[in-house]
Design a protein around this motif. Structure first.
Motif, short mmCIF file in Angstrom:
data_model
loop_
_atom_site.label_atom_id
_atom_site.label_comp_id
_atom_site.label_asym_id
_atom_site.label_seq_id
_atom_site.Cartn_x
_atom_site.Cartn_y
_atom_site.Cartn_z
N ALA A 29 -11.22 -7.59 3.16
CA ALA A 29 -10.15 -7.27 2.21
C ALA A 29 -10.57 -6.14 1.28
O ALA A 29 -9.76 -5.24 0.96
CB ALA A 29 -9.80 -8.53 1.40
N LEU A 30 -11.82 -6.16 0.82
CA LEU A 30 -12.30 -5.07 -0.04
C LEU A 30 -12.29 -3.75 0.71
O LEU A 30 -11.93 -2.69 0.15
CB LEU A 30 -13.71 -5.39 -0.55
CG LEU A 30 -13.81 -6.58 -1.52
CD1 LEU A 30 -15.28 -6.87 -1.85
CD2 LEU A 30 -13.03 -6.27 -2.81
N GLY A 36 -6.99 1.24 2.93
CA GLY A 36 -5.55 1.08 3.05
C GLY A 36 -5.11 0.40 4.32
O GLY A 36 -3.93 0.42 4.67
N ASP A 37 -6.02 -0.23 5.06
CA ASP A 37 -5.69 -0.91 6.31
C ASP A 37 -4.93 -2.19 5.98
O ASP A 37 -5.47 -3.09 5.33
CB ASP A 37 -6.98 -1.24 7.07
CG ASP A 37 -6.70 -1.76 8.48
OD1 ASP A 37 -5.65 -2.41 8.68
OD2 ASP A 37 -7.54 -1.54 9.38
N PRO A 38 -3.66 -2.34 6.45
CA PRO A 38 -2.86 -3.53 6.10
C PRO A 38 -3.42 -4.81 6.72
O PRO A 38 -3.27 -5.89 6.16
CB PRO A 38 -1.46 -3.20 6.62
CG PRO A 38 -1.68 -2.17 7.67
CD PRO A 38 -2.89 -1.37 7.25
N PHE A 39 -4.02 -4.69 7.91
CA PHE A 39 -4.59 -5.89 8.54
C PHE A 39 -5.73 -6.46 7.71
O PHE A 39 -5.82 -7.68 7.51
CB PHE A 39 -5.08 -5.55 9.95
CG PHE A 39 -5.75 -6.72 10.64
CD1 PHE A 39 -4.98 -7.74 11.19
CD2 PHE A 39 -7.14 -6.81 10.72
CE1 PHE A 39 -5.59 -8.82 11.81
CE2 PHE A 39 -7.74 -7.88 11.33
CZ PHE A 39 -6.97 -8.88 11.88
N LEU A 40 -6.62 -5.61 7.22
CA LEU A 40 -7.71 -6.08 6.40
C LEU A 40 -7.22 -6.61 5.06
O LEU A 40 -7.79 -7.55 4.49
CB LEU A 40 -8.73 -4.96 6.17
CG LEU A 40 -9.46 -4.45 7.42
CD1 LEU A 40 -10.40 -3.30 7.05
CD2 LEU A 40 -10.26 -5.57 8.08
N LEU A 41 -6.11 -6.02 4.54
CA LEU A 41 -5.61 -6.44 3.23
C LEU A 41 -4.94 -7.81 3.28
O LEU A 41 -5.20 -8.66 2.44
CB LEU A 41 -4.62 -5.40 2.70
CG LEU A 41 -5.24 -4.10 2.16
CD1 LEU A 41 -4.14 -3.09 1.87
CD2 LEU A 41 -6.03 -4.39 0.89
N PRO A 49 -1.23 -8.62 -0.04
CA PRO A 49 -2.66 -8.51 0.21
C PRO A 49 -3.46 -9.40 -0.74
O PRO A 49 -3.00 -9.79 -1.81
CB PRO A 49 -2.96 -7.03 -0.05
CG PRO A 49 -1.92 -6.62 -1.03
CD PRO A 49 -0.67 -7.40 -0.69
N MET A 50 -4.70 -9.69 -0.31
CA MET A 50 -5.63 -10.45 -1.16
C MET A 50 -6.05 -9.59 -2.34
O MET A 50 -6.39 -8.41 -2.18
CB MET A 50 -6.89 -10.88 -0.37
CG MET A 50 -7.92 -11.66 -1.19
SD MET A 50 -9.48 -11.93 -0.31
CE MET A 50 -8.95 -12.97 1.02
N ALA A 51 -6.01 -10.14 -3.56
CA ALA A 51 -6.43 -9.39 -4.75
C ALA A 51 -7.91 -9.04 -4.65
O ALA A 51 -8.72 -9.84 -4.15
CB ALA A 51 -6.15 -10.21 -6.01
#
Length: 638
Positions: A29-30, A36-41, A49-51
């Protein structure tokens, strides 16, 4: 709390795996915020997305789980410190929700300003997330706490379940309403899908770290029937409830029905908890009945064992007469062995007394026979030395008259000169005194040998009395020196000051003589025998060591047996070490031996110092108390 179960591979790998998964998702997520990758977010671009601060908290808590499972030095402290920090952030965030702001916790580490996802702001920790973080932090603090109290483990497992169930609620919400998950239609901050999955993993890891002795694994662990039934039915019930709830929602709701998703997720979670309780009750009742059946079976088995024991006793009684006969035969055999042993001891004792008496008589006879001619020769030597002194003076006067004699009596002078040259008169006159002195020294040495012979036999001290042990040992060493010189063996002594002791001096001299003889005969040419004395533990200790051939292993248990010898026939009686052992034991002492084949042997005799006048043995009493024991010897034994 007690973390010994983490040495088991299953619990350690489960805890480490859950912690590693949480850390990887949070780090992803970080990285998503950085790239800016939406899958990772958030796994999907349509999901919040995860904060970033939530991801940091997951990294800290996941790393703490890994450190606890790895049982690193300082790992528990690191986990406790990180959990305390995350818990503080969660509590402050809850305070913001309760008071309407004031702490700005989300801006402490990685602030995200002004962005929104629908109606909800991005980069902010949601209320459910803060609650789950507080529960997870308390659980990891309990896991790190250095105590063995069971309640601490239950607290950790319970808080882990709270965090996991919180994540499960929102995770099922995404499953039941993939396009319009929980709280997506309001301004409230929803929990991200990857956040929910991290809480499920974090709760699972905490449960594994709490171990089988704490909630919730307490009921699932072990070999009891209840635990086995729970392990079998609980996953099935949970899966069934989840599938049924999803199908119900899928059928009764349409895409985007947010309230229906919440209801379905809550119903699924409640159903799982309900079915878990039901399964526990069923397992308890069924397991109890099976356990009672097992107890009845065990009772029947014990009854069967009783009957088998009764039959065994009957067979034992039937064999009783045979056993009694065998016992009587064994008793008769032991009596025969005892009688044979007593005969051997009596024979050894008689031979010992005979040897001692013969030694005393021989020593007395030799000393008497040598003393008479020795005294005669010594007296004559004194007279001879006095007379020769006068003759020496006369010869000097004759030498002074040589010139006059040579003028008046040439023939007589020539004859005297011839004889003088023939006997080398100047040399004789010069060395006559030293010759007589050496002769006197030889006679004194003979007198010393005779005195040592008398001291060795102690003919005037044949009673049990106080004696100087060093004096007798020194005499024995001097008498044995000729044997050592004949075999080209060095015989040395180091006699330290020791207290006088009450003993039979003659018998102890015989012990030392036997040990020295065996040591000399075990040494090759150029070998070394050392005799030492010292005061040890309130008693006197005698040590006779050599660098000879040692003892063969097959003879270790027999060297002190009467009549056992490794010498050729006719060379030894096999009584030397046996009598020595008996004499030492009769004095209340011990004799020990250390030996290595090819490296030498050391005998150690320890004798107590009896008070003066206290008789331990009567003169002429038993001189040998034989007891077969495993000991070591040096070379040939006698």
């Amino acid at each position: 709390m007690d973390r010994s179960h983490l040495s088991h591979p299953a619990y350690r790998r489960g805890t480490q795996g859950a912690g590693t998964l949480v850390v990887l998702v949070a780090v992803g997520a970080l990285l998503g915020w950085a790239t800016g990758d939406p899958f990772l977010l958030g796994l999907r671009s349509i999901y919040i997305p995860m904060a970033p601060n939530t991801a940091l908290a997951f990294v800290v808590l996941g790393s703490g789980l890994i450190a606890i499972a790895g049982r690193w030095w300082g790992g528990a402290r690191f986990a406790a410190l990180g959990a305390a920090l995350v818990g503080l952030v969660g509590v402050l965030r809850l305070g913001e929700f309760a008071g309407g702001g004031g702490f700005d916790v989300d801006d402490w580490f990685i602030p995200i300003h002004g962005e929104r996802f629908g109606l909800a702001p991005i980069g902010k920790m949601s209320l459910p997330t803060a609650i789950a973080f507080v529960a997870a932090s308390v659980a990891i603090l309990a896991l790190s706490w250095p105590t063995r109290l069971a309640v601490v483990g239950h607290l950790a497992g319970g808080c882990g379940v709270v965090a996991g169930m919180m994540g499960l609620v929102f995770g099922l919400g995404y499953l039941f309403s993939p396009n319009s998950p929980l709280l997506y239609g309001t301004a409230s901050i929803p929990m991200a899908l990857n956040t929910a999955l991290c809480f499920v993993g974090l709760g699972s890891g905490i449960a594994a770290a709490a171990g089988p002795g704490a909630f919730p694994l307490l009921r699932l662990s072990g070999s009891s029937i209840r635990a086995r039934l729970l392990r079998t039915f609980l996953p099935l019930v949970m899966g069934t409830v989840g599938v049924v709830a999803w199908l119900t929602h899928f059928i009764t709701t349409t895409s985007g029905a947010s309230s229906a998703a919440v209801a379905s997720a809550a119903m699924a979670t409640a159903a799982i908890a309900l079915f878990g309780v039901i399964c526990e009750r069923i397992a308890g009742r069924v397991g109890g009945q099976i356990e009672r059946a097992e107890a009845e079976l065990q009772e029947a088995y014990q009854t069967l064992e009783v009957k088998v024991e009764e039959r065994t006793r009957e067979l034992s009684r039937a064999n009783g007469e045979l056993a009694e006969a065998l016992r009587e035969t064994r008793i008769a055999h032991e009596a025969l062995q005892k009688t044979h042993l007593e005969l051997k001891e009596t024979q050894s004792r008689m031979i010992q007394q005979a040897r001692l008496a013969s030694l005393g008589q021989t020593a007395a006879g030799v000393a008497h026979e040598i003393n008479n001619p020795l005294a005669f020769v010594t007296n004559n030597l004194v007279v001879l030395r006095r007379e020769i002194s006068g003759l020496h003076d006369i010869l000097l006067l004759y030498q002074q008259a040589e010139q006059t004699m040579g003028e008046d009596r040439r023939d007589l002078f020539a004859k005297i000169s011839e004889i003088s040259d023939e006997v080398d008169l100047p040399f004789v006159l010069e060395n006559l005194d030293s010759l007589l002195e050496r002769t006197r020294g030889g006679l004194l040495r003979i007198q010393k040998i005779v005195a040592d012979l008398r001291d060795f036999a102690h003919l005037e001290e044949a009673e049990f009395q106080e004696a100087d042990l060093n004096a007798g040992i020194g005499t024995t060493v001097r008498l044995m020196r000729n044997l050592a010189e004949d075999r080209r063996v060095s015989l040395e002594s180091r006699l330290s000051p020791i207290p006088r002791m009450t003993c039979f001096p003659t018998k102890l001299n015989l012990v030392v003589q036997n040990l020295i003889t065996n040591a000399i005969e075990a040494c090759p040419r150029g070998g070394r025998v050392l005799v030492e004395t010292s005061e040890v533990d309130g008693g006197n200790e005698i040590r006779v060591s050599d660098d000879g051939c040692g003892i063969a292993p097959e003879n270790l248990d027999r060297i002190f047996d009467p009549f056992f010898t490794t010498k050729p026939i006719g060379k030894g009686t096999g009584l030397g070490l046996s009598m020595s052992y008996g004499i030492v034991k009769d004095h209340g002492g011990t004799i020990q031996c250390e030996s290595s084949p090819g490296q030498g042997t050391r005998f150690t005799v320890h004798l107590p110092v009896a008070p003066p006048g206290e008789a331990l043995l009567e003169p002429g009493g038993p001189g040998l108390a034989w007891e077969p024991t495993a000991r070591l010897d040096s070379g040939p034994t006698d």
